[in-house]
Design a protein around this motif. Structure first.
Motif, mmCIF file in Angstrom:
data_model
loop_
_atom_site.group_PDB
_atom_site.id
_atom_site.type_symbol
_atom_site.label_atom_id
_atom_site.label_comp_id
_atom_site.label_asym_id
_atom_site.label_seq_id
_atom_site.Cartn_x
_atom_site.Cartn_y
_atom_site.Cartn_z
ATOM 1 N N LYS A 63 0.811 -1.219 0.000
ATOM 2 C CA LYS A 63 0.000 0.000 0.000
ATOM 3 C C LYS A 63 0.846 1.272 0.000
ATOM 4 O O LYS A 63 0.456 2.285 -0.549
ATOM 5 N N TYR A 64 2.021 1.222 0.630
ATOM 6 C CA TYR A 64 2.863 2.410 0.736
ATOM 7 C C TYR A 64 4.107 2.329 -0.139
ATOM 8 O O TYR A 64 4.938 3.216 -0.111
ATOM 9 N N GLY A 65 4.239 1.282 -0.900
ATOM 10 C CA GLY A 65 5.424 1.078 -1.722
ATOM 11 C C GLY A 65 5.438 1.928 -2.979
ATOM 12 O O GLY A 65 4.474 2.634 -3.286
ATOM 13 N N PRO A 66 6.537 1.849 -3.728
ATOM 14 C CA PRO A 66 6.692 2.683 -4.917
ATOM 15 C C PRO A 66 5.656 2.400 -6.005
ATOM 16 O O PRO A 66 5.378 3.269 -6.817
ATOM 17 N N GLY A 67 5.073 1.225 -6.007
ATOM 18 C CA GLY A 67 4.057 0.915 -7.016
ATOM 19 C C GLY A 67 2.688 1.519 -6.721
ATOM 20 O O GLY A 67 1.757 1.362 -7.495
ATOM 21 N N SER A 68 2.568 2.235 -5.599
ATOM 22 C CA SER A 68 1.273 2.788 -5.202
ATOM 23 C C SER A 68 1.006 4.173 -5.787
ATOM 24 O O SER A 68 -0.054 4.749 -5.562
ATOM 25 N N LEU A 69 1.976 4.701 -6.527
ATOM 26 C CA LEU A 69 1.785 6.015 -7.150
ATOM 27 C C LEU A 69 1.798 5.866 -8.654
ATOM 28 O O LEU A 69 2.468 4.989 -9.171
ATOM 29 N N PRO A 70 1.133 6.694 -9.405
ATOM 30 C CA PRO A 70 0.265 7.785 -8.972
ATOM 31 C C PRO A 70 -1.084 7.266 -8.498
ATOM 32 O O PRO A 70 -1.508 6.183 -8.891
ATOM 33 N N ASN A 71 -1.723 8.063 -7.677
ATOM 34 C CA ASN A 71 -3.052 7.716 -7.187
ATOM 35 C C ASN A 71 -3.853 8.998 -6.964
ATOM 36 O O ASN A 71 -3.379 10.105 -7.243
ATOM 37 N N TRP A 72 -5.068 8.865 -6.446
ATOM 38 C CA TRP A 72 -5.932 10.030 -6.297
ATOM 39 C C TRP A 72 -5.369 11.040 -5.304
ATOM 40 O O TRP A 72 -5.548 12.252 -5.476
ATOM 41 N N GLN A 73 -4.646 10.585 -4.262
ATOM 42 C CA GLN A 73 -4.099 11.534 -3.291
ATOM 43 C C GLN A 73 -3.009 12.405 -3.916
ATOM 44 O O GLN A 73 -2.929 13.595 -3.620
ATOM 45 N N LEU A 74 -2.195 11.824 -4.764
ATOM 46 C CA LEU A 74 -1.173 12.618 -5.447
ATOM 47 C C LEU A 74 -1.841 13.663 -6.335
ATOM 48 O O LEU A 74 -1.429 14.829 -6.360
ATOM 49 N N MET A 75 -2.880 13.259 -7.043
ATOM 50 C CA MET A 75 -3.610 14.211 -7.885
ATOM 51 C C MET A 75 -4.277 15.300 -7.040
ATOM 52 O O MET A 75 -4.357 16.457 -7.443
ATOM 53 N N PHE A 76 -4.738 14.933 -5.841
ATOM 54 C CA PHE A 76 -5.320 15.892 -4.903
ATOM 55 C C PHE A 76 -4.283 16.946 -4.514
ATOM 56 O O PHE A 76 -4.562 18.149 -4.518
ATOM 57 N N LEU A 77 -3.056 16.500 -4.207
ATOM 58 C CA LEU A 77 -1.991 17.442 -3.846
ATOM 59 C C LEU A 77 -1.614 18.339 -5.017
ATOM 60 O O LEU A 77 -1.391 19.540 -4.843
ATOM 61 N N VAL A 78 -1.547 17.782 -6.212
ATOM 62 C CA VAL A 78 -1.262 18.588 -7.394
ATOM 63 C C VAL A 78 -2.379 19.623 -7.588
ATOM 64 O O VAL A 78 -2.116 20.793 -7.886
ATOM 65 N N GLY A 79 -3.624 19.195 -7.367
ATOM 66 C CA GLY A 79 -4.763 20.110 -7.473
ATOM 67 C C GLY A 79 -4.711 21.233 -6.449
ATOM 68 O O GLY A 79 -5.085 22.369 -6.745
ATOM 69 N N ILE A 80 -4.244 20.942 -5.236
ATOM 70 C CA ILE A 80 -4.097 21.976 -4.214
ATOM 71 C C ILE A 80 -3.096 23.028 -4.676
ATOM 72 O O ILE A 80 -3.336 24.240 -4.552
#
Length: 134
Positions: A63-80
């Motif tokens: 869940k926290y490994g390198p294969g877990s990105l990109p995901n909706w949280q990363l897009m949320f941060l980019v949107g912020i």
């Protein structure tokens, strides 16, 4: 266009509406701290550290490994970041400033001191958020 600051009550209310819509439509609450952990695993892999031997990155099926990105949280941060930039441009408040006025009035104009305190404070806040599970 909008050459005045937004009301904090309006902005807070709109954030609340957005949170409700996020949960209703996508089934996800706002969140950012997990993305920092996930980004750490990507950075570690990029510099040659094998994260498969680190238990934190391998729990919960990676869940926290390198294969877990990109995901909706990363897009949320980019949107912020994009949303903050657009809002500051629309309100006429955008400026690049190493030391905010409020900090300068209280602690002086030293940008290194400001950066050190900001990094320490951010680290403590992120550690607390991760410790609390979110």
């Amino acid at each position: 266009m909008l050459r005045q600051p937004w009301s904090p009550y309006l902005a807070g209310g709109l954030t609340g509406v957005l949170l409700v819509l996020s949960v209703w439509v996508a089934g996800n609450f706002f969140g950012a701290s997990t993305t920092f952990s996930r980004s750490a695993s990507v950075i570690e892999e990029a510099v040659g550290i094998n994260t498969s031997k680190i238990e934190y990155f391998t729990t919960s099926k990676g869940k926290y490994g390198p294969g877990s990105l990109p995901n909706w949280q990363l897009m949320f941060l980019v949107g912020i970041i994009i949303g903050g930039f657009v809002a500051s441009k629309l309100s006429g408040d955008f400026r690049i400033q190493a030391v905010p006025d409020m900090w300068q009035e209280r602690f002086g104009p030293n940008p290194v001191k400001r950066a050190v305190v900001a990094i320490i404070g951010g680290t403590i806040a992120l550690f607390g958020a991760r410790l609390a599970g979110g």
